[in-house]
Every structure is written in C-alpha cells, then in structure tokens.
Motif scaffolding. Structure first.
Motif, short mmCIF file in Angstrom:
data_model
loop_
_atom_site.label_atom_id
_atom_site.label_comp_id
_atom_site.label_asym_id
_atom_site.label_seq_id
_atom_site.Cartn_x
_atom_site.Cartn_y
_atom_site.Cartn_z
N LEU A 1 16.48 36.30 43.35
CA LEU A 1 15.99 35.72 44.60
C LEU A 1 17.20 35.25 45.40
N ILE B 1 14.24 39.71 47.38
CA ILE B 1 13.65 39.57 46.05
C ILE B 1 13.75 40.94 45.39
N VAL C 1 5.81 33.76 41.61
CA VAL C 1 6.81 32.97 42.32
C VAL C 1 6.29 31.54 42.34
#
Length: 140
Positions: A40, A73, A85
């Motif tokens: 991320l 991502i 998430v």
C-alpha cells in the motif's frame, strides 16, 4: 508449498501370488506461492515515500481524504488479490461522534463494508472477487 519441489512416490503392484513388483516415480510439483505481502502506497507509486499527509482546519469541510487519489495497492502473488483493508484512526482527539470514518460513496458490489461511523473501517473482498481498483475506488 514451495514451487518446483521434488517428491518421490513409491508404487507397488501385486497379483497376490508372487512377490509384489515395486517401482519409483520422481515427480516435480509446482506449487502456488503466496509469500509476498500486499503493498500500500498511500500517496501513489510516483512519489518517493509511501505516506500521505493531509490537513483539516476546524470549522471547514469536516471530510478529508485519507490518501492521495493516485494510491497504489498491489499484491505480487500468483493469485494476486487483497482480502481486506482495515482503516483505523489510531490517535483520536475528539469523541467518536465527531471523529469517525465513513465512505463518501457506495462501494463496489465486490466489497462488504463494516464499521461505518466508527474509528475502524473494514473493507472485505466478497469471495476473493474484489480487485485492487475496487478497494481504491471505495476509499476515494
């Protein structure tokens, strides 16, 4: 399981009247690797670091983005998907009625959302069908 690992399998056959015949087979098994963690980058993969900073002025618009629209991502595994998430306010300064997380739009149908209006928002892929873009779109 490791990719390209070798297994030796022994085979025996008998007609019940004599000593059984024995043979060996050497098989290379190619397994699916799931060893890479997802990545991320909250400010997009075009910027040197992965963190995102924003500011809120009291009395102005109470909604602030939690990442740059270029968020990145990814998952490098053979079956690349993100399972969930989790977004959490880890240092709240106000009561939860004033400082909470919510989505500004309906998420894609490939995601379920829990925790709207709390300090922890959890987006989960429905049957591993959500793409990385689905997660990114939901959080915009």
């Amino acid at each position: 399981q490791e990719t390209g690992s070798t297994r030796i399998i022994t085979l025996q056959i008998s007609d019940a009247a004599a000593t059984p015949a024995t043979g060996a087979a050497i098989i290379t098994i190619t397994g699916l690797s799931n060893q890479f963690p997802p990545v991320l980058d909250a400010n997009g993969n075009l910027v040197d670091d992965i963190n995102y900073n924003t500011a809120l002025t009291e009395g102005s618009n109470p909604s602030v983005p939690i990442y740059d629209p270029r968020v990145f991502i990814s998952d490098q595994d053979i079956k690349p998907y993100v399972a969930w998430v989790n977004v959490t306010i880890i240092n709240p300064l106000q009561p939860v009625s004033q400082e909470y997380l919510t989505l500004t739009q309906n998420p894609p149908s490939t995601l379920t959302v829990a925790g709207m209006g709390t300090r922890t928002l959890i987006l989960t892929s429905v049957r591993q069908s959500a793409t990385n873009i689905d997660f990114t779109t939901a959080l915009l």
